[in-house]
Design an enzyme around this catalytic site. Structure first.
Site: not given
Length: 249
Positions: A11-13, A97, A99, A167, A173, A212, A233-234
């Site tokens: 997921n590049w967000k 998600h 977010e 999640e 994150g 993470s 994610g990141g």
């Protein structure tokens, strides 16, 4: 349940411009050379879906969206529908998600409507669930996840491909991750909730872990019972990092 074929989704967000397609191409080239046994997907921002789908056409990497509207079309300025994602080359879409749930006030009913729209459009929804730190500390993690699954999975999921992503909100994150025992506890409960919701059809959908996930912890997490993949994610923004996670599966 052990899943022989896991789904590793990135997921590049709200990250990525056209120049970032080089990372996606590097990922595809490595996976094409290695012939991974697992499914690998990237979910870039909507602006990159068509470009990425074209750039990776014919390769092993699937493309997904990060959200979709519950309606197929209409007067919803700024929104992207599931048929639009499909038209752009996506085969999956993340819905619910944390977010989106927290930042945009999405309810379980909203998420179920989006997941249903995705299924109708021929997309595979990845339905996200997870507890906050306060809920975890109150001993309510399993209760919260069960409730989100029962409320966020549409009836039509019984006859279509879909995935769930657990999640824990407090692990996204932050660099924090639950213990392997905590991950297993929630994943086993999530499977039970899926069977409660859909009957036998709830036994096969992969339940991904997200929060993470990195190359150095992926192997242990992906070996936990009922963990059918990862939502990353990141670490999915760089091909080398993401490949480390895929190889760990």
């Amino acid at each position: 349940m052990k899943h022989a074929v896991k789904l590793i989704a990135g997921n590049w967000k709200m990250n990525g411009l056209a120049a970032s397609l080089g990372e996606a191409k590097a990922l595809r080239e490595a996976l094409d050379a290695e012939a991974s046994a697992h499914r690998v997907a990237l979910c870039p921002p909507a602006t990159l879906i068509a470009q990425m789908a074209w750039a990776l056409k014919g390769g092993a990497v699937e493309i997904g969206g990060q959200d979709c509207h519950a309606k197929a079309s209409g007067a919803f300025t700024g929104s992207v529908s599931a048929p639009m994602l499909k038209d752009a080359g996506a085969t999956l879409v993340i819905v619910g998600h944390s977010e989106r749930r927290q930042g945009f006030g999405e309810t379980d009913a909203d998420v179920a409507a989006k997941a249903g729209a995705a299924i109708t459009a021929g997309l595979e929804p990845i339905v996200c669930v997870g507890e906050t730190l306060e809920q975890r500390e109150a001993g309510r993690a399993v209760e919260v996840v069960r409730g989100q699954i029962l409320g966020s999975i549409p009836d039509t999921a019984a006859g279509a491909p879909f995935a769930v992503a657990y999640e824990p909100v407090w692990a996204i994150g932050t660099g924090l991750t639950p213990t392997l025992e905590q991950i297993e506890e929630v994943h086993v409960a999530a499977r039970a909730a899926l069977v409660e919701r859909l009957g036998e059809a709830g036994r096969t959908a992969p339940i991904l872990y997200g929060g993470s996930v990195k190359p150095d912890n992926a192997k242990d997490i992906l070996a936990v019972p009922e963990v059918g993949g990862a939502l990353v994610g990141g670490a999915s923004l760089k091909a080398a990092d993401f490949l480390g996670i895929v190889r760990a599966a």
